[in-house]
Design a protein around this motif. Structure first.
Motif, short mmCIF file in Angstrom:
data_model
loop_
_atom_site.label_atom_id
_atom_site.label_comp_id
_atom_site.label_asym_id
_atom_site.label_seq_id
_atom_site.Cartn_x
_atom_site.Cartn_y
_atom_site.Cartn_z
N GLY A 29 -80.18 103.83 -0.58
CA GLY A 29 -81.24 104.46 0.19
C GLY A 29 -81.16 105.97 0.15
O GLY A 29 -82.18 106.67 0.02
N GLN A 30 -79.94 106.51 0.24
CA GLN A 30 -79.78 107.97 0.16
C GLN A 30 -80.24 108.49 -1.19
O GLN A 30 -80.89 109.53 -1.28
N GLU A 31 -79.87 107.74 -2.25
CA GLU A 31 -80.27 108.18 -3.60
C GLU A 31 -81.79 108.16 -3.75
O GLU A 31 -82.39 109.11 -4.27
N ILE A 32 -82.42 107.08 -3.29
CA ILE A 32 -83.87 106.94 -3.47
C ILE A 32 -84.64 107.95 -2.64
O ILE A 32 -85.53 108.65 -3.13
N THR A 33 -84.28 108.05 -1.36
CA THR A 33 -85.04 108.93 -0.47
C THR A 33 -84.80 110.41 -0.74
O THR A 33 -85.54 111.26 -0.26
N SER A 34 -83.73 110.73 -1.48
CA SER A 34 -83.47 112.13 -1.81
C SER A 34 -84.24 112.58 -3.04
O SER A 34 -84.28 113.78 -3.35
N GLN A 35 -84.85 111.61 -3.78
CA GLN A 35 -85.62 111.96 -4.98
C GLN A 35 -87.00 112.48 -4.57
O GLN A 35 -87.61 112.00 -3.63
N LEU A 36 -87.48 113.47 -5.30
CA LEU A 36 -88.81 114.02 -5.04
C LEU A 36 -89.73 113.84 -6.24
O LEU A 36 -90.81 114.44 -6.30
N ASP A 37 -89.30 113.01 -7.19
CA ASP A 37 -90.11 112.72 -8.36
C ASP A 37 -90.32 111.21 -8.44
O ASP A 37 -89.36 110.43 -8.39
N GLN A 38 -91.57 110.78 -8.54
CA GLN A 38 -91.87 109.35 -8.51
C GLN A 38 -91.18 108.59 -9.62
O GLN A 38 -90.63 107.51 -9.40
N GLU A 39 -91.15 109.13 -10.82
CA GLU A 39 -90.56 108.40 -11.95
C GLU A 39 -89.06 108.18 -11.72
O GLU A 39 -88.53 107.11 -12.03
N HIS A 40 -88.40 109.18 -11.16
CA HIS A 40 -86.97 109.02 -10.86
C HIS A 40 -86.75 107.94 -9.80
O HIS A 40 -85.78 107.18 -9.85
N ILE A 41 -87.66 107.87 -8.84
CA ILE A 41 -87.57 106.84 -7.80
C ILE A 41 -87.71 105.46 -8.43
O ILE A 41 -86.94 104.53 -8.14
N PHE A 42 -88.70 105.31 -9.32
CA PHE A 42 -88.91 104.01 -9.97
C PHE A 42 -87.67 103.58 -10.74
O PHE A 42 -87.22 102.42 -10.67
N GLN A 43 -87.09 104.50 -11.50
CA GLN A 43 -85.93 104.16 -12.32
C GLN A 43 -84.72 103.82 -11.46
O GLN A 43 -83.96 102.88 -11.76
N ALA A 44 -84.52 104.55 -10.36
CA ALA A 44 -83.38 104.29 -9.49
C ALA A 44 -83.51 102.92 -8.83
O ALA A 44 -82.54 102.14 -8.80
N ILE A 45 -84.69 102.60 -8.32
CA ILE A 45 -84.85 101.32 -7.62
C ILE A 45 -84.72 100.16 -8.59
O ILE A 45 -84.13 99.12 -8.28
N GLU A 46 -85.22 100.33 -9.81
CA GLU A 46 -85.09 99.24 -10.78
C GLU A 46 -83.63 99.03 -11.18
O GLU A 46 -83.16 97.90 -11.29
N ARG A 47 -82.91 100.14 -11.37
CA ARG A 47 -81.49 100.03 -11.76
C ARG A 47 -80.69 99.28 -10.70
O ARG A 47 -79.90 98.38 -11.02
N HIS A 48 -80.91 99.61 -9.46
CA HIS A 48 -80.14 98.96 -8.39
C HIS A 48 -80.66 97.55 -8.10
O HIS A 48 -79.89 96.68 -7.68
N MET A 49 -81.94 97.33 -8.32
CA MET A 49 -82.52 96.01 -8.04
C MET A 49 -81.83 94.94 -8.87
O MET A 49 -81.47 93.86 -8.39
N HIS A 50 -81.59 95.23 -10.16
CA HIS A 50 -80.96 94.24 -11.04
C HIS A 50 -79.51 93.99 -10.65
O HIS A 50 -78.97 92.92 -10.94
N GLY A 51 -78.87 94.96 -9.99
CA GLY A 51 -77.49 94.75 -9.56
C GLY A 51 -77.37 93.90 -8.31
O GLY A 51 -76.30 93.36 -8.02
N LEU A 52 -78.48 93.77 -7.56
CA LEU A 52 -78.42 93.06 -6.29
C LEU A 52 -79.18 91.73 -6.30
O LEU A 52 -78.81 90.81 -5.56
#
Length: 940
Positions: free
Chosen positions: A519-542
Motif C-alpha cells: 500500500g505504501q508503494e502504490i499510494t506513494s506513486q504519482l504516475d498511473q503507469e507505475h501504479i498499474f505495474q506495481a499492483i500487477e507485480r504484487h497481485m501475482h505474488g498474492l
C-alpha cells in the motif's frame, strides 16, 4: 534482541530460518538463534554461529548492522568458552564484542558483554571484578532504558549480596523485587526467584527456599538458561537434605545431573556431584560419597577460585572428619578457610573455621581450636548468621569445659541459648540445653539444672516432631512441584495446540504487513503507469491471477475504458464498455458498487469472453472507489475453479482500496502540475510585460530628446533658408546656425546611441530568457543589462539599486535563467520589502569563492521576513500577497533555476525590521544537461 528467550519463540525462529530464501534473510536469523541457543543447545548454537560467520565473510564488513551481528557472534563465542572453562579466550572474545558495541552505541550489547564478564569473573574467583562488571551491566541497561536487563542484572547483584551478608542484603535489596513475577519474562523471573531462594536458604527458611528454587528451575528451563536450571536443581536438593527428605533431594539432584552430563560443563556438573556426595555421607554411604566428591573436585579443577570449588573442599573435609581421617580433614578445612577469606565468601569461611576447630579438638590441640572458633564466632556475629553463632558458642563452651573453665563454659552456653531464642522458628538443640543443665548442676544451681534438663527433653521431642514436620513440608513441596509440573505439561500441550493457530495468525500478520508495504508503494506513486505495474507485480505474488485488468471511468461518466489489461504477462489492447451494457461484469460492478465473485463453472452463467483470451473459471470484480466517487473497476481472473475464498477476497479488497487511493493521488497530481505550468506561463508573461514596459519607458527619453533636437534644427534651417532667399542673411546668422547644428547633431547622435544600446540589451535578455541558451557571460555586464530593464519600475517605486560587482567574473552557464532569478529577486523586494514607504535601498554584490564559485548577495533594508514564513519562502504557491500581485511561484522558480540548472545554492537570511539578504552561490561552470545547445560566444 532479548537476553534470553522463551522456547516457543526459539522454535519460531528455527522455522523462519528454514524458510529463509536469501543470505540477507538468513543472516540475522542465524545470529539470533545462535544467541538464544548458547546455553539451551550449545553445539547447535556454535553451528549456527559458524554458518553466520561464513555469510558475514561475503558481506561488506563496514556496515553497522553487520558489525553488530559480528559482535553478537563474538559474545556467543565468549559464553561458549566460559562454559568450557576456557576463561582467557572467553575474556578476549568478550572484549572484542564490547569494543564494537561501544563504538556503535549498542547499550543492550554492552550490558550483555558485562554480564558474561561477570560470569567469567565469578568462575575465576575475581569477585571485585564480578561486582564491577554487574554494576557496568546495570548502567548500560539503564542507558538503553531496558527494564528487563536492569531487573535481571540487579537480581544477580542481590543474590551475590546475600552470600556475603544476609542482613546487609535485606537492607539494600529487600524491597526491590515483587514476589509476584507472573507478568515478567521467564528469563528475568528465573534470576529473581534465584535471589529469593538464596535469601530464604541463608535465613533458615528452607521450605520457602525450596519453592523459590523450583520456580527458578522451571523458568530457567523455559528461557534456555540450562546452567541456572542445573544450579538451582542442586540447591533444591540441598534444601530437601536439610529437611531430612533425602529421597526428594536425590530426585532433584538426579534431574540436575541428567542436564549437566549432557552439557558436560564443569560449573554445571560439579554442584550436583557435591550435593549428592553430601547426602550420601549423611545417609552413611561413605564410599559412594567419597567417589562422588572426588569426581566433583576433579571436575572443578579449572574453577579453583569459584565458590563451588570451596564447597567441595568443605564437603571433603566433613567426609574425612566422619571417617576419622583428622589430618586430611584439617588440611582441607584450612585450605577452604584461606580461600573463602581471600574471596570474601564469609559464610563458607565461618563453616571452614568451625570445621578446623572441631578437627583440632579431635587432635587434642585445644589452644589452636579456640583460636579457630573465636575467629568463626567473630565473623558470624558480624554477618548476623545467628545459627552459625550458636554452633560456634557451643564449640567454644566445650573447649572451656575441657580446660576446666566451667564458669566460662556456662557463660558461652547462656550466650548461645540467648542467641538461639532470638531466631524466629529456630528449634533450640536439645544438646545445648542438656550441656547448660550439666554446667548449672556442676555450679550447684540445681533448680536451673533441672529446669533446663526438662527443656532439653521437650526440645528432643520437638526435634523429633520437627523432623516429621520437615518431612511433611518436603512432601508438600514435592506435591506442589509435581502439581506444577503436571499443570506445566497441560499448558505445554495447550501451547502445542495453539502453535498451529499461531502459525496461521503469523501468516495472516505477515500478509497484512506485506499488504501495508504494498500500500505504501502504490499510494506513494504519482504516475498511473507505475501504479498499474506495481499492483500487477504484487497481485501475482498474492493471488492466482492469470488475467488482470483495470478499467477507468470515462470523462463523461457513461462508460469504462481499459487502461491496463494483462494476461499471462502479455499486455492486451484496450477496449471500452458502456455502463448500461447488461452483459459486462465490469459495468455491473460499477453500477451496483459492490464486489462480484463470478464462478463460471455455474451452468446458468454465460461467459462473455474476449476473443483470443484464456478460458476463465473464476473471476473477481471490485469497484475502485474513493468515498462516494467511483474511479473505475479492477478485476482478476483465474483458469482454476473456486480460486477465490474469503481470505483471497479480503486481500483483493485491500489491494483495490490502495489502487483507488493511488490513482486518485495521481489524478490530483496531474491536475496540480497542469495548474502549476499555467501559473508559470502567466508568471513569465507578467515578467515579460514588466520588461517591455520598462524598456519602452527607457527608450522614450533618448528618442524624445532626439526628436526635440531634430525639430529645433528643422526650424533653424527654415529660418536660414528664408534669410538667404531675402538677401538679408548675415555672417553671424550663418555662424549661429552652424554652431546650433553641431550641438543639435551631437545631442541626436548621443540619444540614438543610448537607445541603440538599450535595444541591444533588451534583445539579449529576451533571447536568453526565451531559449535558456548556454554560453559564457560576464556577470557584471549581464547584471547591468537586467537592472537596466527594471530601472523604470525601481524609480517609480521611489527606491534605489546599487551594484557592487567586480569586472572580469565570467560564468559558463545560462544568462537568461540568471536574469530571471535576478528579476524575481528585485520584483520580490519591490512587492514585499518596503511596503508603502519610499526611499528604500537595494544592493547587489558579488565575490569569487575558491576560484570555482561566485557568491552573489542581494540585500535590501526593508521590513524583513517573519520567522514562520522564512522556512516556506521557496515553497511553490506560497505568498503573503495573494491577490495583490504575488503568485507564490517567483521564489520557487528561482530556487529551481539556481539548484537544478546551475547546480548552486540559494539561501535567505532575514530578521524582521532589519531587511533581508538572499545569497546565491553558483559554480563558475554550470553542470551540463542533455538538452544543452552548443556554446555561444560571450556577449560583447
Amino acid at each position: 534482541m532479548q537476553l534470553f528467550e522463551r522456547n516457543v519463540e526459539v522454535d519460531r525462529l528455527a522455522t523462519a530460518l528454514e524458510g529463509a530464501h536469501t543470505p540477507d534473510d538468513a543472516l540475522p536469523l542465524l545470529v539470533t538463534l545462535a544467541w538464544y541457543l548458547r546455553q539451551r543447545d550449545n553445539p547447535r548454537a556454535c553451528h549456527c554461529a559458524t554458518q553466520a560467520r561464513k555469510l558475514l565473510a561475503q558481506q561488506t564488513p563496514t556496515q553497522a548492522t553487520h558489525r553488530l551481528l559480528q559482535a553478537r557472534l563474538d559474545l556467543v563465542d565468549a559464553e561458549t568458552r566460559w562454559l568450557q572453562s576456557d576463561f582467557d579466550r572467553a575474556i578476549d572474545a568478550a572484549q572484542a564484542a564490547l569494543k564494537t558495541f561501544t563504538e556503535l552505541t549498542d547499550h543492550a550489547g554492552c550490558a550483555d558483554v558485562h554480564g558474561v564478564l561477570a560470569s567469567i569473573h565469578t568462575s575465576t574467583g575475581n569477585l571485585p571484578q564480578r561486582d564491577a562488571s554487574l554494576a557496568a551491566a546495570v548502567d548500560c541497561a539503564r542507558h538503553g532504558n531496558d527494564n528487563q536487563r536492569i531487573d535481571y542484572f540487579e537480581a544477580n547483584q542481590a543474590r551475590y549480596a546475600v552470600l556475603r551478608n544476609v542482613r546487609q542484603s535485606n537492607a539494600q535489596w529487600g524491597q526491590r523485587f515483587s514476589a509476584d513475577t507472573a507478568g515478567l519474562h521467564p528469563g528475568v523471573s528465573a534470576s529473581i526467584h534465584a535471589y529469593f531462594g538464596s535469601r530464604d536458604y541463608n535465613s533458615g527458611n528452607f521450605a520457602g527456599a525450596l519453592a523459590e528454587f523450583h520456580q527458578a528451575y522451571e523458568t530457567a528451563r523455559q528461557s534456555g538458561q540450562l546452567l541456572t536450571a542445573v544450579v538451582f536443581a542442586a540447591n533444591a536438593g540441598s534444601a530437601y537434605a536439610v529437611l531430612n527428605d533425602h529421597d526428594a533431594a536425590l530426585e532433584c539432584l538426579q534431574r540436575g545431573l541428567d542436564l549437566a552430563r549432557v552439557a558436560g560443563w564443569a560449573m554445571a556438573l560439579g554442584p550436583c556431584l557435591r550435593q549428592t556426595g553430601e547426602i550420601m555421607r549423611a545417609m552413611g554411604r561413605l564410599d559412594a560419597a567419597q567417589s562422588l566428591l572426588d569426581e566433583a573436585i576433579q571436575v572443578f579443577t579449572p574453577l579453583r577460585n569459584s565458590r563451588n570449588f570451596g564447597a567441595v573442599l568443605t564437603s571433603l573435609g566433613e567426609l574425612a572428619h566422619t571417617r576419622g581421617d583428622y589430618p586430611r580433614a584439617l588440611a582441607l578445612f584450612q585450605e577452604q578457610a584461606e580461600r573463602a577469606q581471600h574471596l570474601d565468601q564469609t559464610d563458607q569461611a565461618i563453616e571452614a573455621h568451625i570445621g578446623i576447630a572441631n578437627t583440632l579438638l579431635q587432635l587434642g590441640e585445644t589452644d589452636d581450636a579456640e583460636e579457630a572458633v573465636v575467629a568463626a564466632l567473630g565473623m558470624a556475629q558480624h554477618q548476623g548468621a545467628a545459627v552459625l553463632q550458636v554452633t560456634a558458642l557451643q564449640l567454644h563452651a566445650r573447649i572451656h569445659a575441657l580446660r576446666g573453665n566451667r564458669a566460662t563454659a556456662m557463660v558461652c552456653l547462656e550466650q548461645a541459648l540467648a542467641t538461639a531464642q532470638k531466631v524466629d522458628g529456630y528449634l533450640i538443640p536439645d544438646a545445648l540445653l542438656l550441656a547448660l543443665a550439666q554446667e548449672y548442676a556442676h555450679a550447684g544451681r540445681y533448680a536451673d539444672a533441672y529446669h533446663h534438663a526438662v527443656m532439653a527433653g521437650e526440645a528432643r521431642e520437638r526435634v523429633l516432631s520437627q523432623q516429621a514436620s520437615n518431612r511433611a513440608t518436603a512432601m508438600q513441596v514435592r506435591l506442589d512441584t509435581e502439581r506444577a509440573r503436571a499443570e506445566s505439561e497441560y499448558h505445554r500441550s495447550q501451547a502445542q495446540a495453539e502453535t498451529r493457530r499461531a502459525a496461521l495468525l503469523q501468516q495472516t500478520s505477515d500478509t497484512l504487513k506485506l499488504l501495508g508495504s504494498i500500500g505504501q508503494e502504490i499510494t506513494s506513486q504519482l504516475d498511473q503507469e507505475h501504479i498499474f505495474q506495481a499492483i500487477e507485480r504484487h497481485m501475482h505474488g498474492l493471488l492466482d491471477a492469470s488475467s488482470f485488468a483495470i478499467y477507468l471511468m470515462d470523462s463523461d461518466g457513461q462508460g469504462l475504458t481499459s487502461v491496463y489489461d494483462v494476461e499471462e504477462g502479455v499486455r492486451l489492447p484496450g477496449d471500452q464498455v458502456r455502463l448500461d451494457n447488461a452483459d459486462s461484469f465490469s459495468a455491473r460492478c460499477v453500477r451496483e458498487r459492490h464486489e462480484l465473485l463470478i464462478d463460471f463453472t455455474n451452468p446458468t452463467l454465460v461467459p462473455n469472453y474476449v476473443p483470443g483470451t484464456l478460458v476463465t473459471l473464476s473471476a473477481l470484480f471490485a469497484p475502485l472507489a474513493i468515498a462516494d466517487r467511483v474511479l473505475g473497476v479492477m478485476t482478476i481472473q483465474s483458469t482454476r475453479a473456486h480460486a477465490y475464498a474469503e481470505n483471497e477476497r479480503l486481500i483483493f479488497r485491500t489491494l483495490c482500496a490502495y489502487t483507488a487511493i493511488g490513482l486518485d493521488n495521481a489524478m490530483a497530481y496531474t491536475h496540480l502540475r497542469d495548474a502549476k505550468d499555467q501559473l508559470v506561463v502567466h508568471e513569465k508573461l507578467a515578467a515579460l510585460g514588466a520588461l517591455v514596459a520598462g524598456v519602452a519607458h527607457e527608450l522614450n527619453t533618448p528618442i524624445g530628446n532626439s526628436l526635440l533636437t531634430a525639430s529645433t534644427l528643422q526650424e533653424n534651417t527654415a529660418a536660414l533658408e528664408a534669410a538667404a532667399a531675402s538677401g538679408t542673411m548675415r555672417r553671424s546668422t550663418l555662424n549661429d546656425y552652424i554652431a546650433s547644428c553641431h550641438e543639435g547633431l551631437e545631442l541626436v547622435i548621443r540619444g540614438l546611441h543610448s537607445a541603440g544600446e538599450l535595444v541591444q540589451s533588451f534583445k539579449q535578455v529576451a533571447v536568453d530568457r526565451a531559449t535558456e541558451q548556454r554560453r559564457s557571460f560576464e556577470l557584471l555586464r549581464t547584471s547591468q543589462e537586467v537592472v537596466a530593464t527594471l530601472q523604470r519600475s525601481i524609480q517609480v517605486a521611489g527606491h534605489r539599486l546599487t551594484l557592487d560587482i567586480p569586472s572580469g567574473i565570467v560564468l559558463d552557464g545560462y544568462p537568461g535563467p540568471y536574469g530571471q532569478v535576478l528579476t524575481n529577486l528585485i520584483n520580490n523586494a519591490l512587492l514585499h520589502a518596503f511596503g508603502p514607504r519610499r526611499g528604500g535601498t537595494m544592493l547587489l554584490q558579488a565575490q569569487l569563492l575558491r576560484n570555482s564559485h561566485v557568491e552573489i548577495r542581494f540585500t535590501d533594508d526593508g521590513d524583513g521576513i517573519a520567522a514562520e514564513n522564512l522556512k516556506r519562502i521557496f515553497d511553490p504557491f506560497f505568498t503573503t500577497k495573494l491577490g495583490q500581485g504575488g503568485s507564490g511561484l517567483g521564489m520557487s522558480i528561482s530556487y529551481n533555476i539556481v539548484v537544478s540548472l546551475f547546480g548552486g545554492e540559494l539561501d535567505v537570511d532575514s530578521t524582521p525590521g532589519q531587511g533581508s539578504c538572499f545569497i546565491v552561490r553558483l559554480p563558475l561552470r554550470a553542470p551540463h544537461h542533455t538538452a544543452d545547445p552548443p556554446h555561444a560566444p560571450a556577449s560583447q
